[in-house]
Design a protein around this motif. Structure first.
Motif, PDB file in Angstrom:
ATOM      1  N   LEU A  26     -42.926  78.165 -28.418  1.00 54.01           N
ATOM      2  CA  LEU A  26     -43.807  79.120 -29.088  1.00 54.01           C
ATOM      3  C   LEU A  26     -44.954  78.356 -29.732  1.00 54.01           C
ATOM      4  N   VAL A  27     -46.186  78.719 -29.351  1.00 58.61           N
ATOM      5  CA  VAL A  27     -47.380  78.042 -29.847  1.00 58.61           C
ATOM      6  C   VAL A  27     -48.182  79.008 -30.719  1.00 58.61           C
ATOM      7  N   ARG A  28     -48.527  78.552 -31.917  1.00 55.54           N
ATOM      8  CA  ARG A  28     -49.444  79.283 -32.793  1.00 55.54           C
ATOM      9  C   ARG A  28     -50.839  78.738 -32.528  1.00 55.54           C
ATOM     10  N   HIS A  29     -51.727  79.581 -32.012  1.00 52.55           N
ATOM     11  CA  HIS A  29     -53.062  79.131 -31.656  1.00 52.55           C
ATOM     12  C   HIS A  29     -53.925  78.947 -32.903  1.00 52.55           C
TER      13      HIS A  29
ATOM     14  N   GLY B  24     -58.786  79.326 -22.832  1.00 53.05           N
ATOM     15  CA  GLY B  24     -58.190  78.099 -23.335  1.00 53.05           C
ATOM     16  C   GLY B  24     -57.922  78.184 -24.833  1.00 53.05           C
ATOM     17  N   THR B  25     -56.857  77.528 -25.258  1.00 55.34           N
ATOM     18  CA  THR B  25     -56.472  77.528 -26.666  1.00 55.34           C
ATOM     19  C   THR B  25     -55.955  76.149 -27.067  1.00 55.34           C
ATOM     20  N   VAL B  26     -56.092  75.838 -28.348  1.00 57.83           N
ATOM     21  CA  VAL B  26     -55.409  74.695 -28.933  1.00 57.83           C
ATOM     22  C   VAL B  26     -54.646  75.200 -30.144  1.00 57.83           C
ATOM     23  N   GLY B  27     -53.489  74.595 -30.375  1.00 57.17           N
ATOM     24  CA  GLY B  27     -52.677  75.051 -31.493  1.00 57.17           C
ATOM     25  C   GLY B  27     -51.519  74.132 -31.769  1.00 57.17           C
ATOM     26  N   GLU B  28     -50.500  74.709 -32.397  1.00 57.20           N
ATOM     27  CA  GLU B  28     -49.372  73.937 -32.895  1.00 57.20           C
ATOM     28  C   GLU B  28     -48.061  74.576 -32.453  1.00 57.20           C
ATOM     29  N   VAL B  29     -47.144  73.747 -32.026  1.00 58.29           N
ATOM     30  CA  VAL B  29     -45.809  74.236 -31.690  1.00 58.29           C
ATOM     31  C   VAL B  29     -45.101  74.646 -32.980  1.00 58.29           C
ATOM     32  N   VAL B  30     -44.676  75.910 -33.047  1.00 59.73           N
ATOM     33  CA  VAL B  30     -43.977  76.389 -34.238  1.00 59.73           C
ATOM     34  C   VAL B  30     -42.496  76.634 -33.979  1.00 59.73           C
TER      35      VAL B  30
ATOM     36  N   PRO C  60     -50.040  67.803 -24.756  1.00 57.15           N
ATOM     37  CA  PRO C  60     -50.136  67.291 -26.127  1.00 57.15           C
ATOM     38  C   PRO C  60     -51.475  66.601 -26.350  1.00 57.15           C
ATOM     39  N   VAL C  61     -52.025  66.746 -27.545  1.00 57.00           N
ATOM     40  CA  VAL C  61     -53.308  66.119 -27.859  1.00 57.00           C
ATOM     41  C   VAL C  61     -53.176  65.334 -29.165  1.00 57.00           C
ATOM     42  N   ASP C  62     -53.986  64.295 -29.257  1.00 54.64           N
ATOM     43  CA  ASP C  62     -53.983  63.402 -30.415  1.00 54.64           C
ATOM     44  C   ASP C  62     -55.164  63.766 -31.316  1.00 54.64           C
ATOM     45  N   THR C  63     -54.869  64.200 -32.530  1.00 53.10           N
ATOM     46  CA  THR C  63     -55.932  64.610 -33.448  1.00 53.10           C
ATOM     47  C   THR C  63     -56.237  63.549 -34.503  1.00 53.10           C
ATOM     48  N   SER C  64     -55.742  62.326 -34.307  1.00 53.82           N
ATOM     49  CA  SER C  64     -55.989  61.280 -35.299  1.00 53.82           C
ATOM     50  C   SER C  64     -57.444  60.819 -35.294  1.00 53.82           C
ATOM     51  N   HIS C  65     -58.123  60.918 -34.134  1.00 53.28           N
ATOM     52  CA  HIS C  65     -59.515  60.484 -34.042  1.00 53.28           C
ATOM     53  C   HIS C  65     -60.448  61.570 -33.525  1.00 53.28           C
ATOM     54  N   VAL C  66     -59.889  62.575 -32.867  1.00 55.92           N
ATOM     55  CA  VAL C  66     -60.691  63.658 -32.298  1.00 55.92           C
ATOM     56  C   VAL C  66     -60.220  64.971 -32.915  1.00 55.92           C
ATOM     57  N   PRO C  67     -61.118  65.752 -33.536  1.00 51.28           N
ATOM     58  CA  PRO C  67     -60.705  67.038 -34.105  1.00 51.28           C
ATOM     59  C   PRO C  67     -60.080  67.955 -33.067  1.00 51.28           C
ATOM     60  N   LEU C  68     -59.120  68.752 -33.495  1.00 51.49           N
ATOM     61  CA  LEU C  68     -58.383  69.618 -32.575  1.00 51.49           C
ATOM     62  C   LEU C  68     -59.321  70.508 -31.766  1.00 51.49           C
ATOM     63  N   SER C  69     -60.320  71.085 -32.395  1.00 49.05           N
ATOM     64  CA  SER C  69     -61.204  72.021 -31.704  1.00 49.05           C
ATOM     65  C   SER C  69     -62.006  71.360 -30.589  1.00 49.05           C
ATOM     66  N   TYR C  70     -62.246  70.054 -30.694  1.00 48.55           N
ATOM     67  CA  TYR C  70     -63.033  69.361 -29.670  1.00 48.55           C
ATOM     68  C   TYR C  70     -62.354  69.383 -28.307  1.00 48.55           C
ATOM     69  N   TYR C  71     -61.033  69.564 -28.289  1.00 55.07           N
ATOM     70  CA  TYR C  71     -60.323  69.600 -27.005  1.00 55.07           C
ATOM     71  C   TYR C  71     -60.628  70.873 -26.211  1.00 55.07           C
ATOM     72  N   LEU C  72     -61.337  71.818 -26.825  1.00 57.30           N
ATOM     73  CA  LEU C  72     -61.809  72.992 -26.103  1.00 57.30           C
ATOM     74  C   LEU C  72     -63.282  72.864 -25.719  1.00 57.30           C
ATOM     75  N   GLY C  73     -63.910  71.755 -26.117  1.00 64.74           N
ATOM     76  CA  GLY C  73     -65.333  71.592 -25.861  1.00 64.74           C
ATOM     77  C   GLY C  73     -65.668  70.233 -25.312  1.00 64.74           C
ATOM     78  N   ALA C  74     -66.172  69.361 -26.185  1.00 66.44           N
ATOM     79  CA  ALA C  74     -66.671  68.058 -25.748  1.00 66.44           C
ATOM     80  C   ALA C  74     -65.618  67.214 -25.059  1.00 66.44           C
ATOM     81  N   VAL C  75     -64.379  67.285 -25.530  1.00 70.31           N
ATOM     82  CA  VAL C  75     -63.301  66.481 -24.948  1.00 70.31           C
ATOM     83  C   VAL C  75     -62.295  67.423 -24.280  1.00 70.31           C
ATOM     84  N   GLY C  76     -62.838  68.409 -23.596  1.00 71.52           N
ATOM     85  CA  GLY C  76     -62.020  69.389 -22.893  1.00 71.52           C
ATOM     86  C   GLY C  76     -62.697  69.842 -21.630  1.00 71.52           C
ATOM     87  N   MET C  77     -62.385  71.049 -21.206  1.00 73.04           N
ATOM     88  CA  MET C  77     -62.902  71.568 -19.949  1.00 73.04           C
ATOM     89  C   MET C  77     -64.425  71.522 -19.844  1.00 73.04           C
ATOM     90  N   PRO C  78     -65.190  71.960 -20.863  1.00 72.36           N
ATOM     91  CA  PRO C  78     -66.651  71.870 -20.729  1.00 72.36           C
ATOM     92  C   PRO C  78     -67.154  70.439 -20.552  1.00 72.36           C
TER      93      PRO C  78
END
Length: 339
Positions: free
Chosen positions: A38-41, A73-79, A114-132
């Motif tokens: 279950l993922v909370r977006h 596309g979504t990014v979120g957290e496993v709850v 899984p994505v690493d948010t230690s250096h890249v903000p979570l939202s960037y995985y939907l943009g600059a460091v994601g599909m676009p």
């Protein structure tokens, strides 16, 4: 299990998309079965391709079904997790759609990453460091394949794809010219994204000849590569400036997403200039994603790619934010924040 707000496609657009094409519904999230997650977006991505899938006609992908959650596309957290690969608190990228939660088969290939948010903000995985970002990378590197010193042009220059394209092209020593709608966007392209020139196409109101003339001083040596997101008069104007043996990466035709045909004004230019035009869908080239994402993350970390985001708040805001995206009201990546 939590309640889940969702946006479904209620009916198909008749021409321009409108808010009444969508419907907000409230559902109960089902209990997990073995192997499910279950993922909370946290964020939902809004992208122009979604408009094409709202139509029923033939396209490169299946149409969005009526009454079902809009894809996205979504990014979120496993709850909650009943799969050993995923733990509560893991940050993940997926295609959860226009909803607050999704139940995902943890064993399905590519369903979650899984994505690493230690250096890249979570939202960037939907943009600059994601599909676009990967879309920009593939069109530039694999189709345009520019040499140092060549001139490349991108339409929708300040969107998520255009922003990444500029950073990637500058890293390869290119002259980079953008086409964007409005003076504010052009200033942003020049001052923050590193474009060498940016043309406000709205000043020319579909006048192909005038827009082509405006491109002449911006591209004094002609155009070697063009990344197309829009189509229509913009593409016609750019083609008048293309060099011999130029290349066009055809990513999107947003000018035609309302269903009207998009005739090409002078297709003979493709032959005259021996231009190679190639359409592509980035999800069909998954083999390049690791290489592309590594370069994009490096550019972000070095401050050479500084993407902006336009963020709407709450799932109910998604339809209006999406309609605004189609009219170019966003600056940078259009997201919906869901927490």
């Amino acid at each position: 299990m939590p309640h889940n707000q969702q946006i479904v496609l209620d009916n198909r657009p008749q021409g321009e998309a409108v808010a009444s094409n969508f419907r907000l519904v409230l559902t109960d999230t089902p209990a997990l079965e073995d192997g499910q997650v279950l993922v909370r977006h946290h964020y939902l991505s809004l992208d122009p391709y979604m408009r094409g899938r709202m139509n029923e006609g033939r396209s490169y992908a299946a149409a969005q079904r009526l009454g079902e959650v809009m894809m996205g596309g979504t990014v979120g957290e496993v709850v909650e997790s009943r799969h050993p690969r995923y733990a509560v608190g893991d940050k993940v990228l997926g295609m959860g759609g226009w909803q607050e939660y999704s139940v995902v088969d943890g064993a399905a290939v590519g369903a979650l990453r899984p994505v690493d948010t230690s250096h890249v903000p979570l939202s960037y995985y939907l943009g600059a460091v994601g599909m676009p970002g990967v879309t920009a990378w593939y069109g530039l590197v694999r189709i345009i394949a520019p040499k140092e010193g060549e001139t490349v042009v991108v339409s929708a220059a300040t969107g998520a794809v255009g922003s990444a394209f500029a950073a990637l092209a500058k890293a390869r020593g290119c002259r980079v010219v953008g086409l964007a709608g409005g003076a504010d966007k052009c200033r942003y392209a020049l001052q923050e994204l590193g474009f060498d020139a940016c043309i406000d196409y709205r000043q020319y109101a579909g006048d192909v000849k005038a827009l082509s003339q405006a491109l002449k001083p911006a591209c004094p040596n002609g155009i070697d590569g063009y990344f197309e997101n829009v189509g229509g008069p913009i593409m016609d104007a750019v083609m008048l400036r293309m060099n011999a043996f130029s290349r066009i990466a055809l990513c999107g035709m947003i000018a035609g997403y309302d269903g009207a045909p998009l005739p090409m004004r002078n297709p003979a230019l493709l032959l005259i200039n021996r231009t190679r035009l190639e359409g592509f869908i980035v999800s069909e080239h998954m083999q390049v994603w690791p290489e592309a994402l590594t370069e994009l993350a490096t550019l972000v970390g070095a401050g050479k790619l500084r993407p902006r985001e336009t963020v709407a708040q709450g799932i109910a805001a998604a339809p209006q934010a999406f309609l605004g995206l189609l009219k170019g009201k966003n600056l940078g990546k259009q997201l919906v924040k869901l927490i």
